[in-house]
Write a protein that holds these residues in place. Sequence first.
Motif, mmCIF file in Angstrom:
data_model
loop_
_atom_site.group_PDB
_atom_site.id
_atom_site.type_symbol
_atom_site.label_atom_id
_atom_site.label_comp_id
_atom_site.label_asym_id
_atom_site.label_seq_id
_atom_site.Cartn_x
_atom_site.Cartn_y
_atom_site.Cartn_z
ATOM 1 N N ALA A 140 0.845 -1.162 -0.101
ATOM 2 C CA ALA A 140 -0.135 0.045 0.075
ATOM 3 C C ALA A 140 0.805 1.195 0.024
ATOM 4 O O ALA A 140 0.509 2.405 -0.809
ATOM 5 C CB ALA A 140 -0.860 0.010 1.247
ATOM 6 N N ALA A 141 1.860 1.463 0.669
ATOM 7 C CA ALA A 141 2.764 2.426 0.728
ATOM 8 C C ALA A 141 3.429 2.832 -0.611
ATOM 9 O O ALA A 141 3.561 3.889 -0.803
ATOM 10 C CB ALA A 141 3.756 2.216 2.061
ATOM 11 N N MET A 142 4.058 1.628 -1.218
ATOM 12 C CA MET A 142 4.462 1.709 -2.510
ATOM 13 C C MET A 142 3.424 2.402 -3.606
ATOM 14 O O MET A 142 4.048 3.027 -4.370
ATOM 15 C CB MET A 142 5.086 0.242 -2.927
ATOM 16 N N VAL A 143 2.319 1.672 -3.441
ATOM 17 C CA VAL A 143 1.524 2.124 -4.485
ATOM 18 C C VAL A 143 1.223 3.596 -4.188
ATOM 19 O O VAL A 143 0.985 4.434 -5.269
ATOM 20 C CB VAL A 143 0.176 1.341 -4.267
ATOM 21 N N ALA A 144 1.021 3.948 -2.915
ATOM 22 C CA ALA A 144 0.710 5.419 -2.718
ATOM 23 C C ALA A 144 1.806 6.173 -3.172
ATOM 24 O O ALA A 144 1.759 7.475 -3.799
ATOM 25 C CB ALA A 144 0.469 5.608 -1.245
ATOM 26 N N SER A 145 3.157 6.046 -2.908
ATOM 27 C CA SER A 145 4.456 6.650 -3.178
ATOM 28 C C SER A 145 4.440 6.810 -4.656
ATOM 29 O O SER A 145 4.893 7.914 -5.085
ATOM 30 C CB SER A 145 5.740 5.803 -2.687
ATOM 31 N N ALA A 146 4.061 5.981 -5.300
ATOM 32 C CA ALA A 146 4.209 5.684 -6.875
ATOM 33 C C ALA A 146 3.313 6.864 -7.558
ATOM 34 O O ALA A 146 3.309 7.452 -8.421
ATOM 35 C CB ALA A 146 3.731 4.402 -7.526
ATOM 36 N N ALA A 147 2.025 6.984 -6.823
ATOM 37 C CA ALA A 147 1.152 7.811 -7.340
ATOM 38 C C ALA A 147 1.635 9.113 -7.170
ATOM 39 O O ALA A 147 1.400 10.116 -7.867
ATOM 40 C CB ALA A 147 -0.375 7.342 -6.586
ATOM 41 N N GLN A 148 2.053 9.513 -5.814
ATOM 42 C CA GLN A 148 2.479 10.718 -5.634
ATOM 43 C C GLN A 148 3.588 11.225 -6.512
ATOM 44 O O GLN A 148 3.609 12.572 -7.003
ATOM 45 C CB GLN A 148 3.028 10.731 -3.909
#
Length: 309
Positions: free
Chosen positions: A271-279
């Motif tokens: 989840a943290a990786m997906v959020a960071s990628a979107a940011q």
Amino acid sequence: MNALPGFCMPYRAMTARAGLATVWLAVMLGAGAPAFGQSPSADPVVAVVNGSPIRESDLELADEVIGRNLLVQDPIERRETLLKMVTDAVLLAKVATDRHIEDPADLQRRAIFARNQGLTNHLLNVVGQQAVSEEAMRKAYQEVVLNGVTTEPELHLRHLVFMIAPPADDAAVKAAEQKAKAAMDRINKGEDFTAVVAGVSEDPVTKARGGDYDWRQRGEMGKEYADVAIKLKKGEVSQPFKTAVGWHILKLEDMRPRKPADYDNIRDRLAAMVASAAQIELVDKVRAEAKIERMDQIHKADKEGAKVR
């Protein structure tokens, strides 16, 4: 050992330009986003200083901005420290006003920066939260974890270590080599590997457990270790070999296919990786669409051109 490659593996949003964006995000997202639009009932007053209220959100904001520099970890003591700091800020700001030492232009710059930073934090947190879905995490799991698993097996090793005492002169290297050869003679004559480890190994950590070096994959070993270990067959013992640390002997106890980390065990990290990628994707997009003129570089180029002439 479950294999979870570090999240620097290729991923759609992790472009080459993402490096700078990641640094920027690390600064801007050092703490959680501020609480926007809190109602008074959800944001109680915790103190009143000369008539000026200090609310719970003020303490939260102080913790976001300066909390990372506080050594105090006890929750109660930390809260008291933050309250004192906010109280002092209110009192000293009033003194500055009374003494007419305000700098309106500087205050305006700081207010604009704080507003931009607050909006940025809030936007990136919202974007990150909206990007996290079961589908997105499953896709990241497939691309980063499952597709990232190498075909090389994991190796369960034991080792004998003979340190090269500093300074690493020829005599010290030779002495360690002789110890390794003597240990190898004992093993070749049929003595149990773990017994030899217990008697002569100079690695105090693994010596106590028969030289057990645990399960390892190539990336978790130095090149010299990996080059020797990967050629061994199950139950085989290597010839002595030298590294910068000393002389070593390896035994391959067992091997197994590398197993990817279980999805449910790493949901939070995905989840943290997906959020960071979107940011990062958002930051890259707005940068690419913006017109950014670096006046400092233009002036620098003009000055250098004048020197050449």
